[in-house]
Design a protein around this motif. Structure first.
Motif, PDB file in Angstrom:
ATOM      1  N   ASP A  81       3.653  19.223  16.238  1.00  0.00           N
ATOM      2  CA  ASP A  81       3.981  17.810  16.051  1.00  0.00           C
ATOM      3  C   ASP A  81       4.189  17.489  14.567  1.00  0.00           C
ATOM      4  O   ASP A  81       5.126  16.775  14.196  1.00  0.00           O
ATOM      5  CB  ASP A  81       2.833  16.971  16.627  1.00  0.00           C
ATOM      6  CG  ASP A  81       3.272  15.567  16.970  1.00  0.00           C
ATOM      7  OD1 ASP A  81       4.481  15.375  17.225  1.00  0.00           O
ATOM      8  OD2 ASP A  81       2.425  14.662  16.986  1.00  0.00           O
ATOM      9  N   GLY A 127      -0.623  22.417  19.216  1.00  0.00           N
ATOM     10  CA  GLY A 127       0.149  21.207  19.543  1.00  0.00           C
ATOM     11  C   GLY A 127       0.287  20.321  18.317  1.00  0.00           C
ATOM     12  O   GLY A 127       1.356  19.759  18.050  1.00  0.00           O
ATOM     13  N   MET A 128      -0.822  20.207  17.562  1.00  0.00           N
ATOM     14  CA  MET A 128      -0.798  19.350  16.382  1.00  0.00           C
ATOM     15  C   MET A 128       0.176  19.885  15.324  1.00  0.00           C
ATOM     16  O   MET A 128       0.977  19.148  14.769  1.00  0.00           O
ATOM     17  CB  MET A 128      -2.212  19.285  15.801  1.00  0.00           C
ATOM     18  CG  MET A 128      -2.387  18.177  14.834  1.00  0.00           C
ATOM     19  SD  MET A 128      -3.968  18.356  14.028  1.00  0.00           S
ATOM     20  CE  MET A 128      -3.483  19.136  12.525  1.00  0.00           C
ATOM     21  N   TYR A 145      -6.051  10.859  15.903  1.00  0.00           N
ATOM     22  CA  TYR A 145      -4.853  11.631  16.224  1.00  0.00           C
ATOM     23  C   TYR A 145      -5.221  12.988  16.821  1.00  0.00           C
ATOM     24  O   TYR A 145      -4.765  13.338  17.903  1.00  0.00           O
ATOM     25  CB  TYR A 145      -4.006  11.793  14.957  1.00  0.00           C
ATOM     26  CG  TYR A 145      -2.828  12.708  15.127  1.00  0.00           C
ATOM     27  CD1 TYR A 145      -1.693  12.278  15.804  1.00  0.00           C
ATOM     28  CD2 TYR A 145      -2.861  14.008  14.638  1.00  0.00           C
ATOM     29  CE1 TYR A 145      -0.611  13.126  15.980  1.00  0.00           C
ATOM     30  CE2 TYR A 145      -1.789  14.853  14.806  1.00  0.00           C
ATOM     31  CZ  TYR A 145      -0.669  14.408  15.476  1.00  0.00           C
ATOM     32  OH  TYR A 145       0.388  15.251  15.659  1.00  0.00           O
ATOM     33  N   ASP A 193      -5.550  11.769  20.886  1.00  0.00           N
ATOM     34  CA  ASP A 193      -4.090  11.895  20.999  1.00  0.00           C
ATOM     35  C   ASP A 193      -3.681  13.341  21.290  1.00  0.00           C
ATOM     36  O   ASP A 193      -2.970  13.622  22.257  1.00  0.00           O
ATOM     37  CB  ASP A 193      -3.461  11.377  19.687  1.00  0.00           C
ATOM     38  CG  ASP A 193      -1.959  11.195  19.789  1.00  0.00           C
ATOM     39  OD1 ASP A 193      -1.332  11.928  20.578  1.00  0.00           O
ATOM     40  OD2 ASP A 193      -1.394  10.337  19.089  1.00  0.00           O
ATOM     41  N   GLN A 194      -4.158  14.279  20.483  1.00  0.00           N
ATOM     42  CA  GLN A 194      -3.737  15.684  20.642  1.00  0.00           C
ATOM     43  C   GLN A 194      -4.761  16.553  21.382  1.00  0.00           C
ATOM     44  O   GLN A 194      -4.592  17.775  21.445  1.00  0.00           O
ATOM     45  CB  GLN A 194      -3.479  16.296  19.252  1.00  0.00           C
ATOM     46  CG  GLN A 194      -2.322  15.667  18.496  1.00  0.00           C
ATOM     47  CD  GLN A 194      -0.980  15.962  19.137  1.00  0.00           C
ATOM     48  OE1 GLN A 194      -0.714  17.090  19.540  1.00  0.00           O
ATOM     49  NE2 GLN A 194      -0.140  14.950  19.237  1.00  0.00           N
TER      50      GLN A 194
END
Ligand code: HEM
Length: 211
Positions: free
Chosen positions: A113, A109-110, A98, A102-103
């Motif tokens: 999210d 950003g994480m 993740y 993904d990030q």
């Protein structure tokens, strides 16, 4: 039959065999990667694969105590710590997939999210709850905390598994059968545990003799 099973469980090779078995999902993933069979979306495939195995290992770890009692095989306890640590290992891989691909390692950003998407928030909670359990899984920590406090802390694994089930249920868009099946297994394990603790005979309370 039971004696030979117990001897098998107590042998040092049994631990090696369980260890290799626990590594087999990772080996399978590596083999698929080597063959280029991680589908058109490899990141999503690895995310789903590691998420599935995290949940499976959490449930397998929670099944050890009921199985020991129901099958009268107390030596199964030898494998519980390893199974729990493998749940932690797979959740790390899941988390790394993740934050990495993904990030792209963007912490802001994480965080955004985690705060914005409820299924990520609850998955993250399940992950964070496993950290103290992994850190205190050694014999030294059992001694330091004392059996009762250590056990109370390690009951967090039920909450973590519950977070995992809700996380899975929320992220699935149409077919909820699998998350519901995992949820039902968790409910049975939890009910078993509650029944055992209610039915356990309490130590008699000492009553001061009347003067
Ligand atoms: C106890 C902790 C966790 C468990 C048991 C768990 C379990 C799962 C499961 C079972 C899936 C779906 C697999 C499938 O569809 O076959 C999944 C997907 C996913 N998980 Fe987790 N997870 C956990 C923690 C986390 C954490 C900490 C993150 C990230 C912060 C995360 C992010 C994701 C993402 C992004 C997906 C894919 C979503 C999608 O494709 O729509 N999970 N997880």
């Amino acid at each position: 039959m039971r004696d030979s099973l117990r001897r098998l469980l107590l042998s040092k090779w049994a631990k090696v065999a369980v260890f290799l078995l626990c590594l087999s999902p990772l080996a399978c993933l590596g083999w698929r990667a080597y063959q280029g069979r991680l589908t058109a979306n490899p990141v999503e495939f690895v995310q789903h694969f590691t998420g599935d195995w995290t949940l499976r290992f959490l449930l397998i770890t929670l099944s050890v105590t009921p199985l020991r009692k129901l099958l009268n095989l107390p030596d199964l306890i030898r494998f519980r710590r390893m199974l729990g640590l493998f749940a932690f290992f797979y959740v790390w891989l899941h988390f790394l997939t993740y934050i990495g691909p993904d990030q792209v390692f963007s912490l802001p950003g994480m965080w955004k999210d985690v705060a914005k998407r409820p299924f990520i928030t609850i998955g993250f909670t399940g992950f964070v709850l496993l950290i103290p359990l992994a850190l205190t899984s050694t014999k030294g920590w059992i001694r330091r905390l004392g059996g009762k406090r250590w056990q109370a802390l390690h009951r967090l694994i039920y909450i973590s598994a519950l977070c995992g089930v809700v996380h899975y249920y929320w992220l699935v868009k149409s077919d909820h059968r699998l998350p519901l099946l995992y949820g039902a297994i968790l409910a049975v394990l939890l009910l078993y545990r509650l029944a055992v603790s209610f039915l356990k005979p309490r130590p008699a309370v000492a009553v001061a003799p009347a003067r």
